[in-house]
Design an enzyme around this catalytic site. Sequence first.
Site: not given
Length: 311
Positions: A165, A254, A286
Amino acid sequence: MASNNSSEIAREFFPSFPMFRVYKDGRVERLRRTETVPPCDNSLAGVRSKDTPFSTLSSARIFLPETADPTAKLPLLIYFHGGAFCIESPFSPTYHNYLTSLVDKTNVIAVSVEYRKAPEHNLPIAYDDAWTAVKWVASHAKRDGPEPWLNERADFERVFLAGDSAGANIAHNMIIKASTATADELMGLKFVGLLLLNPYFMGHERDESDELIEFIFPTSSGSNDPRLNPGCAMDELAAGLVCKRVLVCVSETDFMRERGVAYHETVKKSGWDGEMEMLEIQGEGHVFFLSEPDSEKAVDLMNRVSSFLNR
């Protein structure tokens, strides 16, 4: 009657869960706290860990696997955690457990980097802290740095940068910064690969998910800033990716999927001559591998990561 600015909310950020609110007087109220756990420096454990400062402002957790040959030099992984540049830590249960499992599986030595968080410390401070950590790691390349585990066990010719991320965004920016670093800064550190797990980037078109990054990076030009949108500086990629291999992992459901795919396509079009791979995990969201580490798809992803780090 005058308003009480100390209790009036100016902004709230709930990207996918309550994160923080900002009051009109500038006070920040965090709505999600990061729990921490201690390292485990137990020689009977499969993976030992310990904490060490890399500057007066931040620190890292180092993970060392138990190996049959206690003198063998191991690939070195520098890992940057996710959390929207605002939350989480190498010392949280989530990342301590993930790095422990990763090191146990892949047989690498890992440095999991702590960096200062927004909104108390807005970007680019996280990038600055991350670069300080990379240079600190490099200070061990001549086997005379302050951390014995790195001096004795790290293979500085097999170095990987990785993150998930926001941490994947940081990892990308560190490899780009390494391309213009001086010899004294990196001391001969050789980057083999870049691993980006569900990476956070901006796209060419703004959407609601960009509101947070605009707030915590007020000096940025947003989608015209290559630190956030590498696609706006394609020429920089070919020269800046000073590693041999890149693996981008995206997840089907995601909300950042399309931007990870766009990164992959941009690097391919840039003229970079390295090996570019993309893996898509079907039916997952995600950073699912952090919340469901024992699931079949998380195990499959770990196996792919292990292969990437060991060939």
